[in-house]
Structures are given as C-alpha cells and as structure tokens.
Design a protein around this motif. Structure first.
Motif, mmCIF file in Angstrom:
data_model
loop_
_atom_site.group_PDB
_atom_site.id
_atom_site.type_symbol
_atom_site.label_atom_id
_atom_site.label_comp_id
_atom_site.label_asym_id
_atom_site.label_seq_id
_atom_site.Cartn_x
_atom_site.Cartn_y
_atom_site.Cartn_z
ATOM 1 N N VAL A 132 0.848 -1.193 0.000
ATOM 2 C CA VAL A 132 0.000 0.000 0.000
ATOM 3 C C VAL A 132 0.884 1.243 0.000
ATOM 4 O O VAL A 132 1.768 1.380 0.864
ATOM 5 N N PRO A 133 0.672 2.186 -0.935
ATOM 6 C CA PRO A 133 1.457 3.432 -0.921
ATOM 7 C C PRO A 133 1.218 4.225 0.366
ATOM 8 O O PRO A 133 0.098 4.321 0.856
ATOM 9 N N GLY A 134 2.270 4.755 0.928
ATOM 10 C CA GLY A 134 2.153 5.546 2.148
ATOM 11 C C GLY A 134 2.256 4.741 3.421
ATOM 12 O O GLY A 134 2.176 5.303 4.513
ATOM 13 N N ALA A 135 2.389 3.407 3.291
ATOM 14 C CA ALA A 135 2.490 2.557 4.479
ATOM 15 C C ALA A 135 3.876 1.949 4.593
ATOM 16 O O ALA A 135 4.058 0.853 5.116
ATOM 17 N N ALA A 136 4.872 2.694 4.107
ATOM 18 C CA ALA A 136 6.236 2.160 4.101
ATOM 19 C C ALA A 136 6.799 1.961 5.501
ATOM 20 O O ALA A 136 7.645 1.088 5.726
ATOM 21 N N ASN A 137 6.353 2.766 6.455
ATOM 22 C CA ASN A 137 6.881 2.680 7.828
ATOM 23 C C ASN A 137 5.967 1.889 8.764
ATOM 24 O O ASN A 137 6.048 2.031 9.981
ATOM 25 N N PHE A 138 5.110 1.063 8.188
ATOM 26 C CA PHE A 138 4.165 0.303 9.020
ATOM 27 C C PHE A 138 4.894 -0.632 9.970
ATOM 28 O O PHE A 138 4.615 -0.673 11.171
ATOM 29 N N TRP A 139 5.829 -1.412 9.444
ATOM 30 C CA TRP A 139 6.525 -2.384 10.282
ATOM 31 C C TRP A 139 7.390 -1.707 11.334
ATOM 32 O O TRP A 139 7.450 -2.169 12.481
ATOM 33 N N GLU A 140 8.030 -0.621 10.986
ATOM 34 C CA GLU A 140 8.842 0.099 11.967
ATOM 35 C C GLU A 140 7.984 0.631 13.110
ATOM 36 O O GLU A 140 8.365 0.543 14.285
ATOM 37 N N SER A 141 6.822 1.160 12.750
ATOM 38 C CA SER A 141 5.919 1.693 13.775
ATOM 39 C C SER A 141 5.386 0.575 14.667
ATOM 40 O O SER A 141 5.269 0.735 15.897
ATOM 41 N N LEU A 142 5.073 -0.567 14.065
ATOM 42 C CA LEU A 142 4.562 -1.698 14.844
ATOM 43 C C LEU A 142 5.619 -2.227 15.815
ATOM 44 O O LEU A 142 5.332 -2.492 16.986
ATOM 45 N N VAL A 143 6.835 -2.380 15.341
ATOM 46 C CA VAL A 143 7.920 -2.863 16.197
ATOM 47 C C VAL A 143 8.205 -1.880 17.322
ATOM 48 O O VAL A 143 8.438 -2.281 18.479
ATOM 49 N N LEU A 144 8.158 -0.592 17.041
ATOM 50 C CA LEU A 144 8.381 0.421 18.077
ATOM 51 C C LEU A 144 7.300 0.369 19.140
ATOM 52 O O LEU A 144 7.590 0.459 20.343
ATOM 53 N N LEU A 145 6.048 0.193 18.736
ATOM 54 C CA LEU A 145 4.943 0.106 19.687
ATOM 55 C C LEU A 145 5.085 -1.111 20.588
ATOM 56 O O LEU A 145 4.889 -1.032 21.806
ATOM 57 N N ILE A 146 5.445 -2.238 19.997
ATOM 58 C CA ILE A 146 5.641 -3.460 20.789
ATOM 59 C C ILE A 146 6.813 -3.292 21.752
ATOM 60 O O ILE A 146 6.751 -3.722 22.918
ATOM 61 N N ALA A 147 7.891 -2.658 21.288
ATOM 62 C CA ALA A 147 9.060 -2.455 22.144
ATOM 63 C C ALA A 147 8.735 -1.574 23.343
ATOM 64 O O ALA A 147 9.186 -1.840 24.467
ATOM 65 N N ILE A 148 7.926 -0.527 23.135
ATOM 66 C CA ILE A 148 7.535 0.350 24.243
ATOM 67 C C ILE A 148 6.708 -0.418 25.263
ATOM 68 O O ILE A 148 6.933 -0.321 26.486
ATOM 69 N N ALA A 149 5.742 -1.213 24.777
ATOM 70 C CA ALA A 149 4.877 -1.971 25.689
ATOM 71 C C ALA A 149 5.688 -3.004 26.482
ATOM 72 O O ALA A 149 5.500 -3.162 27.700
ATOM 73 N N GLU A 150 6.594 -3.712 25.827
ATOM 74 C CA GLU A 150 7.380 -4.730 26.505
ATOM 75 C C GLU A 150 8.395 -4.130 27.472
ATOM 76 O O GLU A 150 8.666 -4.689 28.544
ATOM 77 N N THR A 151 8.958 -2.978 27.114
ATOM 78 C CA THR A 151 9.894 -2.310 28.021
ATOM 79 C C THR A 151 9.187 -1.845 29.280
ATOM 80 O O THR A 151 9.718 -1.972 30.401
ATOM 81 N N TRP A 152 7.997 -1.325 29.124
ATOM 82 C CA TRP A 152 7.204 -0.899 30.280
ATOM 83 C C TRP A 152 6.896 -2.092 31.176
ATOM 84 O O TRP A 152 7.057 -2.033 32.393
ATOM 85 N N ARG A 153 6.472 -3.192 30.577
ATOM 86 C CA ARG A 153 6.155 -4.388 31.365
ATOM 87 C C ARG A 153 7.381 -4.906 32.095
ATOM 88 O O ARG A 153 7.303 -5.325 33.269
ATOM 89 N N ALA A 154 8.530 -4.874 31.438
ATOM 90 C CA ALA A 154 9.760 -5.344 32.076
ATOM 91 C C ALA A 154 10.179 -4.447 33.233
ATOM 92 O O ALA A 154 10.648 -4.922 34.271
ATOM 93 N N GLN A 155 10.003 -3.148 33.085
ATOM 94 C CA GLN A 155 10.371 -2.213 34.139
ATOM 95 C C GLN A 155 9.480 -2.370 35.364
ATOM 96 O O GLN A 155 9.931 -2.223 36.501
ATOM 97 N N VAL A 156 8.204 -2.692 35.150
ATOM 98 C CA VAL A 156 7.257 -2.794 36.264
ATOM 99 C C VAL A 156 7.385 -4.127 36.988
ATOM 100 O O VAL A 156 7.401 -4.185 38.219
ATOM 101 N N GLY A 157 7.485 -5.226 36.238
ATOM 102 C CA GLY A 157 7.354 -6.533 36.861
ATOM 103 C C GLY A 157 8.599 -7.367 36.997
ATOM 104 O O GLY A 157 8.594 -8.354 37.740
#
Length: 232
Positions: A131-156
């Motif tokens: 899809v045109p304009g969705a070139a950074n989809f995977w980068e954005s998805l990986v960044l979102l997952i990394a933020i969520a997992e880092t938060w979980r690791a810091q808390v628990g």
C-alpha cells in the motif's frame, strides 16, 4: 499365704478432671501465671511454593480444577513466571481474535490503508507492504511493541543478573502477574474477592482466545478462505 494387694485408690470425678487439666496445661505457663496458648485459626500458607501455591491462583475452575499435566508449576517462581506469560499471550490473542473478525468484516470499506486490504486475515500484513504511504508500518509496529514490553519489564521484572535471583527471568517480589498498573477505565475492583473473580474471567477468556486464534489461523491456512467467508 495371703496375697498382698496394693491399695486401690479410687478417683472421684472432680479429682479426675483436675488430673486431666494438670497434664494438659504446660507447667511453665502455670508457673508464670499465664494462660495456656490456644490454637489459632490461621489460613493455610499458599506462598510456600509448588502446586499448593499454584492452586491458589485464579483460573482453577470446574470441571478440571487445577490442571497441570506437565508439572510446570513445580515451584512458586515457575508458577508466577508461567502465569505472567499466559496472561500476556492471552491478552494478545483476545485482541487478535477481534482483529481477525473485524478486519475481514470491514475489508474494502475501511479508512485504513486506502481500503485496499482484502481476503483472509493471515494475508493482511503482506498486503500492507504494497500500500502506498504505508512504508513505515513495520517500523511503527515494532516500536509500539518495544515500548509496551519495556514498560512491562520495568514494572514486573528484576534487573537482569542482580538481586537475590540473578538471571533474566526473575519477577519482582511485590509484582502481581499481569498487573502493570494500566487501568484507564478503572475496571479493577477494590474488593479482593471481586478482583479475584475478574482475574479468573480474564485468564479463562485468554485461554479460550489462544485456542480460538490458533484455530482461525490454521483454518485460513488450510482452505485459503476468510473466517467470515465460511458463513456466506
């Protein structure tokens, strides 16, 4: 010869009662003038570890009850670590089951990705790359997952290779598996009983979602049709 007999000392009921009390009462306590200690009605210790601890966690419901054929909950640390993994995967699969069905239901009419995503849900990710304009989809998805997992690791999780249990899989002592402090809707009840029931509902719905998501993915791999397409 007349047999000698020892005199028989008879005990009256009152003397018998005093004798029983004297034997049952600790001498040290009587000497100090204190009352004898009484047994307290303490609740069973479930934090000792092993199966006994795992049985106290939410999710052990009829008809199976506590079911652990592979003996994964052999100690407290293992039980908590597997419960953390089970909750995390269950939450992801609950989102996945909804995402699969909704993504297929709105295909061709969604505002996302210029309405170009169609067909079975297992092919949607590959279509996004085209899809045109969705070139950074995977980068954005990986960044979102990394933020969520880092938060979980810091808390628990404990800092790796430090503390009383050095390693990469040690949970904090004061951490409840799955409770990362994210409750924007205020759904967590204050009453412990209600909270336990809510935990049981979440873990069991997560288990069902893991089986459901796996079933839908395998079904689409087998016949190449969308899940909703089977009902048309």
């Amino acid at each position: 010869r007349r047999a000698r007999c020892r005199p028989h000392h008879s005990l009256t009921p009152s003397k018998m009662a005093l004798n029983v009390v004297a034997r049952a009462t600790p001498a040290r306590g009587l000497a100090a003038g204190r009352k004898a200690p009484t047994a307290s009605k303490a609740t069973p210790v479930v934090a000792a570890g092993g199966v006994r601890f795992a049985e106290s966690l939410p999710g052990a419901l009829a008809p199976l009850g506590f079911w652990d054929p592979l003996d994964l909950a052999k100690d407290k640390e293992s039980a908590l670590r597997y419960r953390e993994a089970e909750l995390t995967h269950g939450r992801v699969c609950m989102l996945a089951t909804v995402g699969i069905l909704v993504g297929e239901a709105v295909e061709g009419s969604s505002f996302l990705f210029d309405s170009q995503i169609t067909g079975p849900a297992i092919t949607h990710f590959q279509q996004v790359e085209e899809v045109p304009g969705a070139a950074n989809f995977w980068e954005s998805l990986v960044l979102l997952i990394a933020i969520a997992e880092t938060w979980r690791a810091q808390v628990g999780w404990e800092t790796p290779l430090t503390g009383e249990s050095p390693g990469f899989q040690a949970l904090r002592e004061d951490y409840t598996p799955g409770d990362i402090g994210y409750d924007p809707l205020g759904l967590k009840p204050e009453d412990p009983t209600e909270f336990f029931e809510l935990q049981a509902k979440e873990i069991n719905n997560g288990r069902l979602a893991m089986i459901g998501a796996a079933g839908m993915i395998v079904q689409e791999l087998v016949d190449g049709k969308s899940i909703l397409g089977h009902f048309q």
